[in-house]
Design an enzyme around this catalytic site. Structure first.
Site, PDB file in Angstrom:
ATOM      1  N   HIS A  23       0.851  -1.189   0.000  1.00  0.00           N
ATOM      2  CA  HIS A  23       0.000   0.000   0.000  1.00  0.00           C
ATOM      3  C   HIS A  23       0.888   1.242   0.000  1.00  0.00           C
ATOM      4  O   HIS A  23       2.117   1.139   0.113  1.00  0.00           O
ATOM      5  CB  HIS A  23      -0.954  -0.006   1.202  1.00  0.00           C
ATOM      6  N   ASP A  38       5.846   4.786   5.155  1.00  0.00           N
ATOM      7  CA  ASP A  38       6.856   3.889   5.733  1.00  0.00           C
ATOM      8  C   ASP A  38       7.123   2.680   4.843  1.00  0.00           C
ATOM      9  O   ASP A  38       8.167   2.030   4.975  1.00  0.00           O
ATOM     10  CB  ASP A  38       6.467   3.448   7.149  1.00  0.00           C
ATOM     11  N   ASP A  53       0.126  -4.368   5.878  1.00  0.00           N
ATOM     12  CA  ASP A  53      -0.595  -3.763   6.999  1.00  0.00           C
ATOM     13  C   ASP A  53      -2.068  -4.144   6.885  1.00  0.00           C
ATOM     14  O   ASP A  53      -2.695  -3.887   5.852  1.00  0.00           O
ATOM     15  CB  ASP A  53      -0.460  -2.244   6.970  1.00  0.00           C
TER      16      ASP A  53
END
Length: 281
Positions: A63, A67, A180
């Site tokens: 995504h 980070d 995530d």
């Protein structure tokens, strides 16, 4: 191999999220957080020959959070500067093309200067090595070669419009990476007895210390240790690896590694370990 296991918090012991699946000496990256190229160089020095920097040619993005993408310029430019002579192939969500185009535009002067230098020095393939072939994907099989078949699947990451996990089928192993994600049935379906499941987690101990608003954010975007234990019990991986351990949100705040592991083990009896940068499995 885990190149980076960190989070947005600048932990000096953990580079940004980046995982390498190396098959027959060929590396396939998942995510390119801060430090990705130097971690690959460290892995090569540790004996993983396939992670020579010039071999970084294929990468998959879960995504668009910073980070996971802050190493994009590094991934494009550094391997090319030291000799990569084939285009970089990127696969990921909508918006990756826009991001890549703007990185190339931001560094156009560097690219111009280095291209001239490489031409004068007689370097071969320099014009191809700076090219980036971007594929914006949908769930399903997105990549296949003699080493791997890569299947993307959607995961729930709160308000993020597109977030993916990936399933790598190699000749002898099945490896699933959650990216995530809040607890997602798609991870269970993709694993289904897989050899390795690499999944994010946060500690219930730290969850109890943050504000109600941040608790709600975590619930929408991430997976608690207890939720992961339940998920892994259904997915049944041979090995569960914890990575991208979410912290309480403050730079330098305690981030108890052993606590997360113990919380998972309280209700999950499968093999589970906490991942660190440069761990090889």
């Amino acid at each position: 191999m885990l190149l980076g296991t960190g989070t947005p918090s600048p932990d000096p012991d953990r580079s940004g999220p980046a995982t390498a699946i190396v098959v027959n000496g060929t590396p396939y990256l998942v995510d390119f957080g801060p430090g990705v190229v130097r971690r690959a160089a460290a892995a090569q020095q540790n004996g993983v020959r396939g992670l020579a920097v010039v071999n970084l040619q294929t990468a998959f993005l879960t995504h668009l959070h910073s980070d996971h993408t802050a190493g994009l310029a590094d991934l494009i430019l550094t391997p090319w500067a030291v000799g990569r002579n084939r285009p970089l192939r990127l696969y990921g969500p909508k918006g990756l093309s826009w991001m890549t185009d703007h990185v190339l535009k931001a560094y156009r002067e560097d690219i111009r200067i280095r291209s001239n230098d490489k031409r004068r020095l007689g370097a071969s393939g320099y014009a191809d090595g700076i090219k980036v072939d971007v594929h914006e994907i949908a769930p399903g099989v997105i990549y296949k070669d003699r080493n791997v078949t890569v299947t993307a699947f959607a995961v729930d990451h709160g308000d993020v419009p597109q977030a993916f996990g990936y399933r790598f089928q190699t000749p002898d192993k099945t490896i699933v990476i959650s990216g995530d994600a809040a607890p997602s049935q798609s991870v269970i379906d993709a694993c289904n007895g897989c050899d390795v499941l690499i999944h994010e987690a946060y500690s219930l101990k730290t969850f109890a210390t943050v504000s109600p608003a941040y608790q709600q954010y975590r619930l929408k975007h991430h997976t608690s240790s207890r939720q992961l234990a339940e998920l892994a019990g259904k997915a049944k991986p041979r090995l569960l690896i914890l990575y991208h351990r979410a912290n309480p949100g403050a730079v330098g705040a305690p981030n108890p590694e052993e606590t997360v592991l113990q919380e998972v083990q309280e209700t999950y009896d499968g093999k589970v370990v906490t991942g660190h940068d440069l761990d090889v499995f």
